[in-house]
Design a protein around this motif. Sequence first.
Motif, PDB file in Angstrom:
ATOM      1  N   ARG A 149       0.928  -1.393  -0.071  1.00 47.83           N
ATOM      2  CA  ARG A 149       0.036  -0.005  -0.030  1.00 47.83           C
ATOM      3  C   ARG A 149       0.913   1.135  -0.036  1.00 47.83           C
ATOM      4  O   ARG A 149       0.551   2.188  -0.641  1.00 47.83           O
ATOM      5  CB  ARG A 149      -0.845  -0.056   1.096  1.00 47.83           C
ATOM      6  CG  ARG A 149      -1.299   1.347   1.709  1.00 47.83           C
ATOM      7  CD  ARG A 149      -2.227   2.264   0.918  1.00 47.83           C
ATOM      8  NE  ARG A 149      -2.860   3.216   1.510  1.00 47.83           N
ATOM      9  CZ  ARG A 149      -2.309   4.588   1.243  1.00 47.83           C
ATOM     10  NH1 ARG A 149      -1.201   4.490   0.471  1.00 47.83           N
ATOM     11  NH2 ARG A 149      -2.798   5.557   1.572  1.00 47.83           N
ATOM     12  N   HIS A 150       1.962   1.053   0.699  1.00 47.41           N
ATOM     13  CA  HIS A 150       2.795   2.360   0.803  1.00 47.41           C
ATOM     14  C   HIS A 150       3.996   2.340   0.066  1.00 47.41           C
ATOM     15  O   HIS A 150       4.865   3.115   0.006  1.00 47.41           O
ATOM     16  CB  HIS A 150       3.335   2.635   2.420  1.00 47.41           C
ATOM     17  CG  HIS A 150       2.023   2.976   3.267  1.00 47.41           C
ATOM     18  ND1 HIS A 150       1.358   1.773   4.204  1.00 47.41           N
ATOM     19  CD2 HIS A 150       1.218   3.761   3.476  1.00 47.41           C
ATOM     20  CE1 HIS A 150       0.317   2.304   4.715  1.00 47.41           C
ATOM     21  NE2 HIS A 150       0.292   3.400   4.478  1.00 47.41           N
ATOM     22  N   ASP A 182      -3.222  -1.027   5.958  1.00 45.27           N
ATOM     23  CA  ASP A 182      -3.147  -0.796   4.597  1.00 45.27           C
ATOM     24  C   ASP A 182      -4.387  -0.038   4.181  1.00 45.27           C
ATOM     25  O   ASP A 182      -4.438   0.007   2.793  1.00 45.27           O
ATOM     26  CB  ASP A 182      -3.382  -1.991   3.804  1.00 45.27           C
ATOM     27  CG  ASP A 182      -4.459  -2.972   3.968  1.00 45.27           C
ATOM     28  OD1 ASP A 182      -5.585  -2.385   4.301  1.00 45.27           O
ATOM     29  OD2 ASP A 182      -4.521  -4.061   4.091  1.00 45.27           O
ATOM     30  N   ASP A 219      -6.446   1.929   1.896  1.00 45.76           N
ATOM     31  CA  ASP A 219      -6.259   2.573   0.795  1.00 45.76           C
ATOM     32  C   ASP A 219      -7.459   3.321   0.119  1.00 45.76           C
ATOM     33  O   ASP A 219      -8.600   2.397   0.057  1.00 45.76           O
ATOM     34  CB  ASP A 219      -5.766   1.296  -0.045  1.00 45.76           C
ATOM     35  CG  ASP A 219      -5.244   1.799  -1.395  1.00 45.76           C
ATOM     36  OD1 ASP A 219      -4.438   2.441  -1.672  1.00 45.76           O
ATOM     37  OD2 ASP A 219      -6.414   1.676  -2.359  1.00 45.76           O
ATOM     38  N   GLU A 222       3.741   9.112   2.053  1.00 45.33           N
ATOM     39  CA  GLU A 222       3.358   7.710   2.201  1.00 45.33           C
ATOM     40  C   GLU A 222       2.938   7.060   0.995  1.00 45.33           C
ATOM     41  O   GLU A 222       2.544   5.862   1.189  1.00 45.33           O
ATOM     42  CB  GLU A 222       2.222   7.623   3.513  1.00 45.33           C
ATOM     43  CG  GLU A 222       0.901   8.289   3.303  1.00 45.33           C
ATOM     44  CD  GLU A 222       0.123   8.809   4.197  1.00 45.33           C
ATOM     45  OE1 GLU A 222       0.973   9.894   4.538  1.00 45.33           O
ATOM     46  OE2 GLU A 222      -0.789   8.457   4.823  1.00 45.33           O
ATOM     47  N   GLU A 223       2.460   7.771   0.185  1.00 47.08           N
ATOM     48  CA  GLU A 223       2.002   6.818  -1.249  1.00 47.08           C
ATOM     49  C   GLU A 223       3.008   6.194  -1.860  1.00 47.08           C
ATOM     50  O   GLU A 223       2.769   5.322  -2.687  1.00 47.08           O
ATOM     51  CB  GLU A 223       1.473   8.237  -2.154  1.00 47.08           C
ATOM     52  CG  GLU A 223       0.280   8.931  -1.640  1.00 47.08           C
ATOM     53  CD  GLU A 223      -0.724   8.027  -0.871  1.00 47.08           C
ATOM     54  OE1 GLU A 223      -1.186   6.984  -1.514  1.00 47.08           O
ATOM     55  OE2 GLU A 223      -1.397   8.490   0.113  1.00 47.08           O
ATOM     56  N   ASP A 224       4.327   6.642  -1.683  1.00 45.90           N
ATOM     57  CA  ASP A 224       5.554   5.739  -2.121  1.00 45.90           C
ATOM     58  C   ASP A 224       6.756   6.038  -1.721  1.00 45.90           C
ATOM     59  O   ASP A 224       7.363   6.944  -1.680  1.00 45.90           O
ATOM     60  CB  ASP A 224       5.759   6.437  -3.990  1.00 45.90           C
ATOM     61  CG  ASP A 224       6.514   5.607  -4.611  1.00 45.90           C
ATOM     62  OD1 ASP A 224       7.295   4.598  -3.906  1.00 45.90           O
ATOM     63  OD2 ASP A 224       6.546   5.588  -5.902  1.00 45.90           O
ATOM     64  N   LEU A 261       3.545  13.465   5.662  1.00 41.28           N
ATOM     65  CA  LEU A 261       2.520  12.306   6.109  1.00 41.28           C
ATOM     66  C   LEU A 261       0.977  12.955   6.041  1.00 41.28           C
ATOM     67  O   LEU A 261       0.706  14.085   6.847  1.00 41.28           O
ATOM     68  CB  LEU A 261       2.663  11.918   7.518  1.00 41.28           C
ATOM     69  CG  LEU A 261       3.871  10.772   7.643  1.00 41.28           C
ATOM     70  CD1 LEU A 261       4.101  10.381   8.795  1.00 41.28           C
ATOM     71  CD2 LEU A 261       3.679   9.676   6.279  1.00 41.28           C
ATOM     72  N   THR A 296      -1.535  10.917   6.782  1.00 43.13           N
ATOM     73  CA  THR A 296      -2.501   9.788   7.361  1.00 43.13           C
ATOM     74  C   THR A 296      -3.457  10.342   8.244  1.00 43.13           C
ATOM     75  O   THR A 296      -4.465   9.901   8.158  1.00 43.13           O
ATOM     76  CB  THR A 296      -1.337   9.025   8.357  1.00 43.13           C
ATOM     77  OG1 THR A 296      -0.191   8.779   7.624  1.00 43.13           O
ATOM     78  CG2 THR A 296      -2.147   7.631   8.721  1.00 43.13           C
ATOM     79  N   THR A 353       2.962   4.391   9.699  1.00 42.77           N
ATOM     80  CA  THR A 353       3.140   5.332   8.370  1.00 42.77           C
ATOM     81  C   THR A 353       4.431   6.170   8.691  1.00 42.77           C
ATOM     82  O   THR A 353       5.606   6.400   8.001  1.00 42.77           O
ATOM     83  CB  THR A 353       2.188   6.217   7.741  1.00 42.77           C
ATOM     84  OG1 THR A 353       1.626   6.847   8.971  1.00 42.77           O
ATOM     85  CG2 THR A 353       0.999   5.477   7.096  1.00 42.77           C
ATOM     86  N   THR A 407      -3.769  12.186   0.306  1.00 37.10           N
ATOM     87  CA  THR A 407      -2.574  12.849   0.129  1.00 37.10           C
ATOM     88  C   THR A 407      -2.752  13.960  -0.762  1.00 37.10           C
ATOM     89  O   THR A 407      -2.471  15.168  -0.807  1.00 37.10           O
ATOM     90  CB  THR A 407      -1.489  11.995   0.140  1.00 37.10           C
ATOM     91  OG1 THR A 407      -1.601  11.002   1.005  1.00 37.10           O
ATOM     92  CG2 THR A 407       0.024  12.698   0.022  1.00 37.10           C
TER      93      THR A 407
END
Length: 386
Positions: A44-45, A173, A175, A252-254, A273, A275, A291, A339
């Motif tokens: 997911r991250h 996770d 998403d 946190e997306e990649d 972040l 989150t 995260t 995000t």
Amino acid sequence: MFEPTYTAALSRLNTFTPQAGRDYANKRNYDDVAHVSALSPYIRHRIITEKDVLQATLARHSPQAAEKFIQEVYWRTYWKGWLEMRPGVWAMYRADLQAALNRVQTESGLRHEWEAACKGETGIDCFDHWAKQLTETGYLHNHARMWFASIWIFTLRLPWTLGADFFMRHLLDGDPASNTLSWRWVGGLQTIGKTYLARPDNIIKYTEGRFRPKGLATFAAALEGTPHPDRGPLPVSGEIDSNVRTGLLITEEDLSPGWLLQQFRSRATATLLATPHRSPLAMNDKVNKFTHGALTDCVNRYAEQLGTVTDVTPETLDAWAKTHDLDQIVTSYLPIGPTRDALKNVKLVEVIRPYDAAAWPHATHGFFRFKEKIPGLLGKMQNKAA
Ligand SMILES: Cc1cc2nc3c(=O)[nH]c(=O)nc-3n(C[C@H](O)[C@H](O)[C@H](O)COP(=O)(O)OP(=O)(O)OC[C@H]3O[C@@H](n4cnc5c(N)ncnc54)[C@H](O)[C@@H]3O)c2cc1C
């Protein structure tokens, strides 16, 4: 159970890979983490990527032997691509969730039932068990997620958006695409007219008799909702200008920025972040810690290539860029979700991974049509850098 590090992700991948063939195909529906990868908080991250997972799988199994597992990995990709072409579905979810939360404030009956469901105090023992398992561990098996969502919607008759939000607050996770669209699928909003009914015999079989629920809904009439918005264009990848002063933004997306760092030299790096924006309510602290830990681990892994690293917020990102005299801020593409929402007013060069760019255009209709493209996508993936 989930250490937020690349080393832990790799170790789990290595342990699981031998099982990704026939064992997974035969046993993945049992509500037992021993038969699935439990890699989702990492994928997911993008602590490890879909490509890492698929390559490790194909190094050990033929595409035919691991077909089921490979398809599951592509479900995430499919959901993301589908939502990219219909961002309005995410906006609608957020608006409907806010309306449901307003009702919770004013309708004491609804508030009481919602609280009982979230605390695992409904008297339906399997449901109560999964509610507690989720809040305590941050993870639920896929089949448990399907049963849980179905009972939430059709037996407890609670608004689906409150259930999706409960998942988003507690899943490591969590998403926007997989969660929102799976809840919609269970409720009959995603594949129009098709719902998922949790049946006692199915629960008894796949929990190996641990649960024998009684009193579940016996019929699942599709929820009513707004029709899907028309399919829009896919986002276009940003182009990095290699002649100007460039900074990197990690979100946190990649959390595997190596592929971007091969394309330019970063003068400075910002970390952000989002989150807490996954829900209007407070997040489970385990999710925040996951995260945060994963971002710290990422910064440590890439320390030599990042320059000065600064934690920023959406409000301080521009000032950070000025301080470092940057002409452009490069980041891995921010998919539809919190995000992206948080950074909507900031100018960024968002670069789409070739893995996503190859797959997303095929997420036009249902997964059935998408999955026919998987052999071709696997072939393309082997030739691409990320
Ligand atoms: C109501 C509901 C809500 C969900 N919410 C989320 C969510 O917020 N975040 C999330 O990552 N997944 C979500 N899923 C999908 C799925 O349940 C999880 O990805 C999976 O259970 C993760 O466990 P695993 O890593 O052991 O999966 P495995 O069975 O080992 O599968 C391997 C990988 O394939 C992907 N995958 C497997 N099944 C699915 C699926 N149905 N949809 C999308 N990707 C899949 C995941 O990346 C997973 O790590 C949801 C499913 C349902 C029914």
